[in-house]
Scaffold this motif. Structure first.
Motif, PDB file in Angstrom:
ATOM      1  N   ARG A  53      -6.743   9.661   7.753  1.00 57.64           N
ATOM      2  CA  ARG A  53      -6.780   8.552   8.722  1.00 57.64           C
ATOM      3  C   ARG A  53      -6.104   8.970  10.017  1.00 57.64           C
ATOM      4  O   ARG A  53      -6.554   8.636  11.103  1.00 57.64           O
ATOM      5  N   ARG A  57      -7.699   9.085  13.737  1.00 55.59           N
ATOM      6  CA  ARG A  57      -7.059   8.417  14.868  1.00 55.59           C
ATOM      7  C   ARG A  57      -6.519   9.418  15.891  1.00 55.59           C
ATOM      8  O   ARG A  57      -5.821   9.015  16.824  1.00 55.59           O
ATOM      9  N   SER A 121      10.995  -4.136  -2.833  1.00 55.46           N
ATOM     10  CA  SER A 121      10.720  -5.192  -1.859  1.00 55.46           C
ATOM     11  C   SER A 121      11.681  -6.352  -1.997  1.00 55.46           C
ATOM     12  O   SER A 121      11.734  -7.215  -1.111  1.00 55.46           O
ATOM     13  N   HIS A 142      13.648   0.364   2.661  1.00 53.63           N
ATOM     14  CA  HIS A 142      12.429  -0.431   2.462  1.00 53.63           C
ATOM     15  C   HIS A 142      11.439  -0.196   3.602  1.00 53.63           C
ATOM     16  O   HIS A 142      11.637  -0.698   4.708  1.00 53.63           O
ATOM     17  N   PHE A 144       7.444  -0.302   5.242  1.00 55.80           N
ATOM     18  CA  PHE A 144       6.424  -1.357   5.344  1.00 55.80           C
ATOM     19  C   PHE A 144       5.027  -0.747   5.301  1.00 55.80           C
ATOM     20  O   PHE A 144       4.834   0.422   5.648  1.00 55.80           O
ATOM     21  N   ASN A 145       4.099  -1.544   4.864  1.00 56.34           N
ATOM     22  CA  ASN A 145       2.741  -1.099   4.540  1.00 56.34           C
ATOM     23  C   ASN A 145       1.747  -1.546   5.615  1.00 56.34           C
ATOM     24  O   ASN A 145       1.693  -2.739   5.896  1.00 56.34           O
ATOM     25  N   PRO A 146       0.950  -0.653   6.189  1.00 55.03           N
ATOM     26  CA  PRO A 146       0.852   0.787   5.907  1.00 55.03           C
ATOM     27  C   PRO A 146       1.972   1.594   6.572  1.00 55.03           C
ATOM     28  O   PRO A 146       2.265   1.392   7.757  1.00 55.03           O
ATOM     29  N   PRO A 148       2.244   4.659   7.730  1.00 56.47           N
ATOM     30  CA  PRO A 148       2.045   5.399   8.987  1.00 56.47           C
ATOM     31  C   PRO A 148       1.970   4.489  10.210  1.00 56.47           C
ATOM     32  O   PRO A 148       2.248   4.924  11.330  1.00 56.47           O
ATOM     33  N   ALA A 149       1.583   3.227   9.995  1.00 54.62           N
ATOM     34  CA  ALA A 149       1.339   2.343  11.138  1.00 54.62           C
ATOM     35  C   ALA A 149       2.551   1.493  11.508  1.00 54.62           C
ATOM     36  O   ALA A 149       2.698   1.100  12.672  1.00 54.62           O
ATOM     37  N   LEU A 150       3.396   1.174  10.538  1.00 53.08           N
ATOM     38  CA  LEU A 150       4.467   0.200  10.825  1.00 53.08           C
ATOM     39  C   LEU A 150       5.805   0.901  11.028  1.00 53.08           C
ATOM     40  O   LEU A 150       6.247   1.675  10.185  1.00 53.08           O
ATOM     41  N   ASN A 193      10.893  -9.972   3.635  1.00 43.83           N
ATOM     42  CA  ASN A 193      10.117 -10.620   2.565  1.00 43.83           C
ATOM     43  C   ASN A 193      10.598 -12.031   2.251  1.00 43.83           C
ATOM     44  O   ASN A 193       9.816 -12.864   1.773  1.00 43.83           O
ATOM     45  N   LEU A 196       8.420 -13.669   4.793  1.00 44.91           N
ATOM     46  CA  LEU A 196       6.970 -13.445   4.683  1.00 44.91           C
ATOM     47  C   LEU A 196       6.376 -14.054   3.400  1.00 44.91           C
ATOM     48  O   LEU A 196       5.303 -14.666   3.438  1.00 44.91           O
ATOM     49  N   LYS A 276      -6.689  -4.960  -2.564  1.00 43.89           N
ATOM     50  CA  LYS A 276      -7.386  -3.766  -2.062  1.00 43.89           C
ATOM     51  C   LYS A 276      -7.295  -2.587  -3.043  1.00 43.89           C
ATOM     52  O   LYS A 276      -8.260  -1.856  -3.241  1.00 43.89           O
TER      53      LYS A 276
HETATM   54  C1  LIG Z   1       5.551  -6.150   0.682  1.00 38.61           C
HETATM   55  C2  LIG Z   1       6.714  -5.512   1.343  1.00 38.61           C
HETATM   56  O1  LIG Z   1       7.705  -5.227   0.686  1.00 38.61           O
HETATM   57  C3  LIG Z   1       6.793  -5.243   2.777  1.00 38.61           C
HETATM   58  C4  LIG Z   1       5.510  -5.116   3.520  1.00 38.61           C
HETATM   59  O2  LIG Z   1       5.035  -4.037   3.743  1.00 38.61           O
HETATM   60  S1  LIG Z   1       4.798  -6.548   4.029  1.00 38.61           S
HETATM   61  C5  LIG Z   1       3.314  -6.004   4.816  1.00 38.61           C
HETATM   62  C6  LIG Z   1       3.574  -5.602   6.220  1.00 38.61           C
HETATM   63  N1  LIG Z   1       2.346  -5.205   6.822  1.00 38.61           N
HETATM   64  C7  LIG Z   1       1.677  -5.998   7.663  1.00 38.61           C
HETATM   65  O3  LIG Z   1       2.097  -7.109   7.969  1.00 38.61           O
HETATM   66  C8  LIG Z   1       0.379  -5.412   8.155  1.00 38.61           C
HETATM   67  C9  LIG Z   1      -0.310  -6.331   9.129  1.00 38.61           C
HETATM   68  N2  LIG Z   1      -1.486  -5.668   9.645  1.00 38.61           N
HETATM   69  C10 LIG Z   1      -1.443  -4.737  10.624  1.00 38.61           C
HETATM   70  O4  LIG Z   1      -0.392  -4.436  11.159  1.00 38.61           O
HETATM   71  C11 LIG Z   1      -2.734  -4.114  11.052  1.00 38.61           C
HETATM   72  O5  LIG Z   1      -3.790  -4.957  10.665  1.00 38.61           O
HETATM   73  C12 LIG Z   1      -2.955  -2.683  10.425  1.00 38.61           C
HETATM   74  C13 LIG Z   1      -1.862  -1.748  10.945  1.00 38.61           C
HETATM   75  C14 LIG Z   1      -2.937  -2.716   8.910  1.00 38.61           C
HETATM   76  C15 LIG Z   1      -4.322  -2.143  10.822  1.00 38.61           C
HETATM   77  O6  LIG Z   1      -4.447  -2.334  12.162  1.00 38.61           O
HETATM   78  P1  LIG Z   1      -5.653  -1.690  12.982  1.00 38.61           P
HETATM   79  O7  LIG Z   1      -5.360  -0.274  13.218  1.00 38.61           O
HETATM   80  O8  LIG Z   1      -5.853  -2.499  14.170  1.00 38.61           O
HETATM   81  O9  LIG Z   1      -6.881  -1.895  12.020  1.00 38.61           O
HETATM   82  P2  LIG Z   1      -7.899  -0.872  11.518  1.00 38.61           P
HETATM   83  O10 LIG Z   1      -8.282   0.066  12.602  1.00 38.61           O
HETATM   84  O11 LIG Z   1      -8.980  -1.700  10.902  1.00 38.61           O
HETATM   85  O12 LIG Z   1      -7.159  -0.031  10.368  1.00 38.61           O
HETATM   86  C16 LIG Z   1      -7.988   0.729   9.589  1.00 38.61           C
HETATM   87  C17 LIG Z   1      -7.220   1.563   8.629  1.00 38.61           C
HETATM   88  O13 LIG Z   1      -6.241   2.419   9.195  1.00 38.61           O
HETATM   89  C18 LIG Z   1      -4.973   2.268   8.588  1.00 38.61           C
HETATM   90  N3  LIG Z   1      -4.063   2.497   9.686  1.00 38.61           N
HETATM   91  C19 LIG Z   1      -3.759   1.666  10.690  1.00 38.61           C
HETATM   92  N4  LIG Z   1      -2.949   2.283  11.567  1.00 38.61           N
HETATM   93  C20 LIG Z   1      -2.772   3.550  11.100  1.00 38.61           C
HETATM   94  C21 LIG Z   1      -2.047   4.682  11.564  1.00 38.61           C
HETATM   95  N5  LIG Z   1      -1.356   4.655  12.706  1.00 38.61           N
HETATM   96  N6  LIG Z   1      -2.065   5.806  10.817  1.00 38.61           N
HETATM   97  C22 LIG Z   1      -2.763   5.878   9.659  1.00 38.61           C
HETATM   98  N7  LIG Z   1      -3.483   4.830   9.182  1.00 38.61           N
HETATM   99  C23 LIG Z   1      -3.471   3.696   9.892  1.00 38.61           C
HETATM  100  C24 LIG Z   1      -5.018   0.914   7.981  1.00 38.61           C
HETATM  101  O14 LIG Z   1      -4.235   0.827   6.807  1.00 38.61           O
HETATM  102  C25 LIG Z   1      -6.502   0.777   7.613  1.00 38.61           C
HETATM  103  O15 LIG Z   1      -6.766   1.443   6.366  1.00 38.61           O
HETATM  104  P3  LIG Z   1      -8.219   1.641   5.753  1.00 38.61           P
HETATM  105  O16 LIG Z   1      -8.845   2.800   6.488  1.00 38.61           O
HETATM  106  O17 LIG Z   1      -7.990   1.976   4.321  1.00 38.61           O
HETATM  107  O18 LIG Z   1      -8.955   0.349   5.955  1.00 38.61           O
END
Ligand SMILES: CC(=O)CC(=O)SCCNC(=O)CCNC(=O)[C@H](O)C(C)(C)COP(=O)(O)OP(=O)(O)OC[C@H]1O[C@@H](n2cnc3c(N)ncnc32)[C@H](O)[C@@H]1OP(=O)(O)O
Ligand SMILES: NC(=O)C1=CN([C@@H]2O[C@H](COP(=O)(O)OP(=O)(O)OC[C@H]3O[C@@H](n4cnc5c(N)ncnc54)[C@H](OP(=O)(O)O)[C@@H]3O)[C@@H](O)[C@H]2O)C=CC1
Length: 286
Positions: A53, A57, A121, A142, A144-146, A148-150, A193, A196, A276
């Motif tokens: 990914r 990107r 979590s 801790h 956050f998911n994903p 690489p993105a957060l 959390n 959230l 998912k």
């Molecule tokens: C449960 C816990 O303890 C704590 C937690 O983590 S709570 C969850 C916190 N996470 C969130 O709130 C996520 C909210 N969503 C987002 O921030 C965004 O929608 C997102 C980052 C997931 C994707 O945003 P986007 O880039 O605009 O969407 P999009 O282009 O469709 O992403 C496509 C893919 O790239 C991944 N991705 C996004 N940014 C990326 C990056 N910089 N590097 C690698 N992968 C990335 C996504 O996971 C997604 O995966 P798939 O290919 O498997 O579908």
């Protein structure tokens, strides 16, 4: 104190694979431990998928992807983590599984300064720390998911975590991994959390009661409040088993009705509709 370059990761699902990718991209030496031979290939596939990914990107080149992957070894024997300087546990959100893993790690880690980092979590860190003979070196880290993105990492010290452990963990995640840190006290759900999960549970209750469909709730929050994804899609991304386990840990701590997992969520988990990662939750995934 030497720089931490030898990293161990236990569990390679949604989060372990993301943490492995982040560490490998930072140039660190990574060993990932999974539970069975059958888990090895999916583990490698998940780490590769994160790197791919990054390639799509254009945040990484093909050569960098290959070099990063070559830094990660996958093993089934926990004992191979014996020489690590920091070990992340990213096994399921179950206190008993985490206690078993941390207890086993405690016996095999040679380095007296090793940091034992839990990606839990919601489970209070002190309960995990007590499974080891070195609670001063146990800390919640801790991600956050994903991953690489957060950019965020919550750091949670227990009452027994040493200041030095806090400082070393913070410089590790803020340094090589380039994450931003907030510190939380050691209570169930920590900061993010605790806020959230009640929101996600409220969205599930709207669907459960027949008040609104999942796609309607999600469109409402994306278009009306500019959330990057709606709460039901986010619950699917996290994993409905993980959402339910976090809710249970929060309820156990606070006994507030807002934390009770709705029956629909529990039935979906019991039915293997975990979101998912299993291909079906509130939505279906190819
Ligand atoms: C449960 C816990 O303890 C704590 C937690 O983590 S709570 C969850 C916190 N996470 C969130 O709130 C996520 C909210 N969503 C987002 O921030 C965004 O929608 C997102 C980052 C997931 C994707 O945003 P986007 O880039 O605009 O969407 P999009 O282009 O469709 O992403 C496509 C893919 O790239 C991944 N991705 C996004 N940014 C990326 C990056 N910089 N590097 C690698 N992968 C990335 C996504 O996971 C997604 O995966 P798939 O290919 O498997 O579908
Ligand atoms: N999903 C999310 O959005 C987030 C989750 N977290 C937390 O991260 C942790 C992991 O969650 P997540 O990655 O989503 O869960 P997953 O279910 O995706 O992955 C957990 C992995 O642990 C492995 N596992 C189970 N038992 C063991 C064991 N004894 N030794 C080694 N591996 C084991 C499982 O694989 P196998 O049995 O095949 O080896 C599985 O791949 C949890 O504590 C969760 O709360 C934190 C932030 C966000």
């Amino acid at each position: 104190m030497s720089e931490m370059r030898k990293v161990g990761i236990v569990g390679c699902g949604v989060m372990g694979s993301g943490i492995a990718e982040a560490c490998a991209r930072a140039g660190l030496d990574v060993i990932v431990a999974v539970s069975t031979e059958a888990s090895l290939a999916p583990a490698r596939r998940r780490v590769t998928a994160w790197l791919d990914r990054g390639l799509r990107r254009a945040t990484i080149t093909e050569a960098e992807r290959d070099t990063a992957l070559a830094r990660v070894s996958f093993v089934t024997d926990l004992a191979e983590l014996g020489d690590r300087q920091i070990v992340f546990e990213a096994v399921p959100e179950s206190e008993s599984i985490k206690l078993d893993v941390l207890g086993a790690l405690d016996k095999i880690l040679d380095n007296p300064d090793v940091i034992l980092a839990s990606n839990t979590s919601s489970i209070p860190i002190i309960r995990l720390a007590r499974a080891t003979s070195r609670p001063a070196q146990v800390i919640g880290v801790h991600f956050f998911n994903p991953v690489p993105a957060l950019p965020l990492v919550e750091l949670i010290g227990s009452l027994l975590t040493a200041d030095e452990t806090y400082a070393r963990a913070e410089s590790f995640v803020a340094g090589p991994l380039g994450k931003q840190v907030i510190r939380s006290q050691d209570r169930a759900g920590f900061v993010v959390n605790a806020l959230l999960i009640p929101f996600l549970l409220s969205a599930v209750r709207m669907v459960e009661s027949g008040f609104a469909r999942a796609d309607v709730v999600d469109r409402g929050m994306v278009l009306g409040c500019s959330h990057p994804m709606g709460p039901l899609k986010l619950a699917d991304l996290i994993g409905l088993d993980t959402v339910a386990s976090i809710a249970e840990a929060l309820y156990e701590e606070f006994k507030e009705p807002l934390y009770t997992p709705p029956p629909l969520l529990l039935r979906m988990v019991e039915g293997g509709l975990l979101g998912k990662k299993t291909g079906r939750g509130f939505y279906e995934y190819a």
